[in-house]
Scaffold this active site. Structure first.
Site, mmCIF file in Angstrom:
data_model
loop_
_atom_site.group_PDB
_atom_site.id
_atom_site.type_symbol
_atom_site.label_atom_id
_atom_site.label_comp_id
_atom_site.label_asym_id
_atom_site.label_seq_id
_atom_site.Cartn_x
_atom_site.Cartn_y
_atom_site.Cartn_z
ATOM 1 N N GLY A 26 0.823 -1.189 0.000
ATOM 2 C CA GLY A 26 0.000 0.000 0.000
ATOM 3 C C GLY A 26 0.866 1.252 0.000
ATOM 4 N N CYS A 27 0.282 2.374 -0.381
ATOM 5 C CA CYS A 27 1.052 3.622 -0.446
ATOM 6 C C CYS A 27 1.504 4.061 0.940
ATOM 7 C CB CYS A 27 0.241 4.709 -1.135
ATOM 8 S SG CYS A 27 -1.407 4.998 -0.445
ATOM 9 N N TYR A 28 0.600 4.086 1.904
ATOM 10 C CA TYR A 28 0.985 4.457 3.262
ATOM 11 C C TYR A 28 1.938 3.429 3.893
ATOM 12 C CZ TYR A 28 -2.970 7.822 3.268
ATOM 13 O OH TYR A 28 -3.847 8.845 3.000
#
Length: 307
Positions: free
Chosen positions: A114-116
């Site tokens: 995921g990006c986070y």
């Protein structure tokens, strides 16, 4: 290189960006025409005829796509969060540790981070591995993403409402059940669930993520300088991770979440105040780059480097 790459979900935010990044490159990219894009038989055929399928789909649709694959030679990169902690899937963060790039290169099933979590894991995993951060430290992680993190529909809605006063900042995830938390906990080497507070800003793309630490809760010999040295050593040969200089003469005082937009790069930084006994770790990346399509391309190139 004569590999057939099929993108399932090519009209979403990640799918469109992925096509832009691969256009004119070394791969043969296949997508389905609009009139059969959601046709199950056409999708099944495309999934089983390709060499590598890249899934840019909602979680449920990604699981359905994997279930359609009967050809044992088809390899998969899943950009959704459907398989990020599933057994049998290799986590697609090549910088996770010294051997992760090789694991990705030989994998048949790769789950894009995921990006986070890309930002959070990059900051935390070197510290838990080195014993500089207790695995049960009560972490609070804060992050702000550009509104494209909501997906294509969310981005279009934000842009359509811009003149009518669309939000300048929207904090969400306050039920403390964000789907990225198990991923962060698993791959950062944590023994306690972190608090994660994400937000959307009024700019299109880019993430800034910060984590605060108190030196009184760390091992006695841990300082901001030692953490910075740990990062510098860990990412010395990482092509897409830059550890920002740490200088008492010119300390970092601000972060621009958009500085890496359009790239697959990520910057990590350490801010430290010895008087207050506080440290702030930060990461900046493009949520559509290192946080999504850029990472998929990086993994694709690892998986095809000997082809």
């Amino acid at each position: 290189m004569d590999l057939n790459i099929y993108i399932d979900g090519d009209q979403g935010t990640t799918g469109l960006d992925l096509q832009n990044r691969l256009r004119g490159g070394e791969f043969r990219i296949r997508t389905l025409p609009a009139d059969v894009r959601k046709d199950a038989a056409a999708r099944r055929a495309a999934l089983n005829e390709c060499d590598i399928a890249i899934l840019c789909l909602p979680d449920a649709a990604a699981r359905d796509a994997v279930a359609m694959i009967e050809n044992p030679s088809v390899r998969v990169i899943d950009a959704s969060s459907a398989h990020r902690t599933s057994p049998g899937w290799v986590y697609g963060l090549p910088e996770l540790d010294a051997g992760q790039g090789e694991r990705i290169a030989s994998a048949s099933r790769v789950t894009n981070p995921g990006c986070y979590p890309t930002a959070a894991v990059a900051l935390l995993r070197p510290l838990t591995d080195a014993g500089l951060l207790p695995a049960d430290y009560p972490l609070v992680i804060h992050a702000v993403s550009g509104y494209s993190g909501q997906g294509r529909a969310g981005a279009e809605a934000h842009e359509a409402g811009a003149r009518a006063g669309a939000h300048s900042l929207k904090v969400y995830g306050l039920a403390l059940e964000h789907k990225h938390v198990p991923e962060i906990e698993a791959y950062a080497g944590l023994a306690a669930r972190p608090i994660f507070v994400p937000a959307y800003g009024s700019y299109r793309q880019g993430i800034v993520l910060t984590i605060g630490l108190h030196t009184r809760m760390l091992p006695s010999d841990v300082s901001g300088t030692r953490i910075h040295e740990c990062f510098s050593e860990r990412y010395r040969d990482a092509a897409h991770v830059r550890v920002m200089p740490m200088s008492s003469a010119a300390p970092m005082t601000e972060l621009d979440p958009q500085v890496h937009n359009g790239s697959n790069d990520m910057s990590l930084a350490v801010a430290s105040n010895e008087r207050t006994g506080q440290i702030v770790l930060s990461a900046v990346l493009d949520n559509l780059g290192k946080g999504a399509a850029g990472a998929a391309v990086q993994n694709l190139r690892l998986m095809t480097r000997d082809s």
